[in-house]
Structure formats: C-alpha cells, structure tokens
Design a protein around this motif. Structure first.
Motif, mmCIF file in Angstrom:
data_model
loop_
_atom_site.group_PDB
_atom_site.id
_atom_site.type_symbol
_atom_site.label_atom_id
_atom_site.label_comp_id
_atom_site.label_asym_id
_atom_site.label_seq_id
_atom_site.Cartn_x
_atom_site.Cartn_y
_atom_site.Cartn_z
ATOM 1 N N VAL A 110 -0.716 -7.751 -6.206
ATOM 2 C CA VAL A 110 -0.131 -6.457 -5.572
ATOM 3 C C VAL A 110 1.083 -5.903 -6.392
ATOM 4 C CG1 VAL A 110 -0.621 -6.942 -3.139
ATOM 5 C CG2 VAL A 110 1.654 -7.581 -4.163
ATOM 6 N N GLU B 197 0.877 -1.282 -0.050
ATOM 7 C CA GLU B 197 -0.053 0.066 0.034
ATOM 8 C C GLU B 197 0.971 1.227 0.062
ATOM 9 O OE1 GLU B 197 -2.594 -0.154 3.406
ATOM 10 O OE2 GLU B 197 -3.954 -1.661 2.259
ATOM 11 N N GLU B 198 0.500 2.398 -0.864
ATOM 12 C CA GLU B 198 0.851 3.610 -0.982
ATOM 13 C C GLU B 198 2.589 3.481 -1.478
ATOM 14 O OE1 GLU B 198 0.485 5.843 2.986
ATOM 15 O OE2 GLU B 198 -1.423 5.055 2.999
#
Length: 148
Positions: free
Chosen positions: A64, A30-31
């Motif tokens: 991902v 994430e991020e």
C-alpha cells in the motif's frame, strides 16, 4: 472508511499482518494522496506460543506504499513494563494484550500520530473469511495475496 479518516490530528493504522488489520490498511490507503502511516509490534526471538507475523505486516505496508514503523520487543521490555502496566490499568486486570497495545501506541505517538485505526474484529464485520462470502473477503484476499 472515509469517515474513519476524518480527524483534526494525524491518523495512522495499527498493522499486525493478520487478515483484519491488513484489510483495514488496504482500505485505509485507498484514495490517499500521501502514504498512510502503519505501526507494527513484534517480539524478538522465536517462541512456541507466538507466531511472529511482522513479515506479513511489512508486505502489506509495502503493497500500500505505507510509511511503516516497526518495533520488536524483548523479554526485558515486558518485565520493565509491568510497573507501568499496573499504574495505567488501575485495576486488577490480567489481559496480556495491554503490553503490545501500549508499545504500538507509544510507537505511533513517537512518530507524530495521535489516532490509530485498528482492524480488530473486521473479519466479523465482513462476514468471515472461511466461506469467502463476506463483502471484502474475496477481493481483499486477491489484493493482499495472503499465503495459504
């Protein structure tokens, strides 16, 4: 998770394909403005005592957008590793997990990663997966779409 990403060396994620490491990989990605690096170890062949989950690791790595690295070990790899294991352990320990940990760490290092995040025990931190009430469980299972 942001604190786990802070390092002065390249950081990656050990990804077995199980709930803990998969959740960890999703949270770690994430991020991020570039692909995370993930590392998986499996065994060549089918064994009654070992269920190969590398395909789950590949699914999560793809989901991902990770730069995924995988190594399948043979029985010969395990036998050849025994003298090194005795030397590195430096004590009479009989924990078989040291074999895949050695090889996955070596795989990470060969690909420029010096520190890796592991997911071991993450299920316990999230309150468990059986009742679905842990802080990550419901959303993570939807994101990862684990097979039943």
């Amino acid at each position: 998770m942001k604190l786990r990403k802070v390092a002065d060396v390249p950081v990656g994620v050990f990804l077995s394909g199980g709930i803990d490491s998969s959740t960890n990989a999703v949270l770690f990605s994430e991020e991020e403005n570039r692909p995370i690096k993930t590392f998986t170890i499996g065994y060549q062949g089918d064994y009654q005592s070992y269920r190969n989950e590398t395909h789950f690791a590949r699914q999560i790595a793809t989901r991902v957008g990770a730069e995924h690295h995988e190594l399948l070990l043979t029985q010969r790899d395990l036998i050849d590793f025994l003298p090194t294991m005795v030397h590195l352990q430096d004590e009479p320990i009989a924990d078989p997990v040291c074999v895949p940990v050695y090889y996955v760490s070596k795989l990470a290092r060969e690909n420029g990663v010096i520190v890796c995040q592991v997911g071991e025990g993450l299920t316990n931190c999230s309150g468990g997966i059986r009742d679905g009430r842990g802080p990550f469980t419901s959303s993570m299972l939807m994101i990862c779409q684990f097979p039943s």
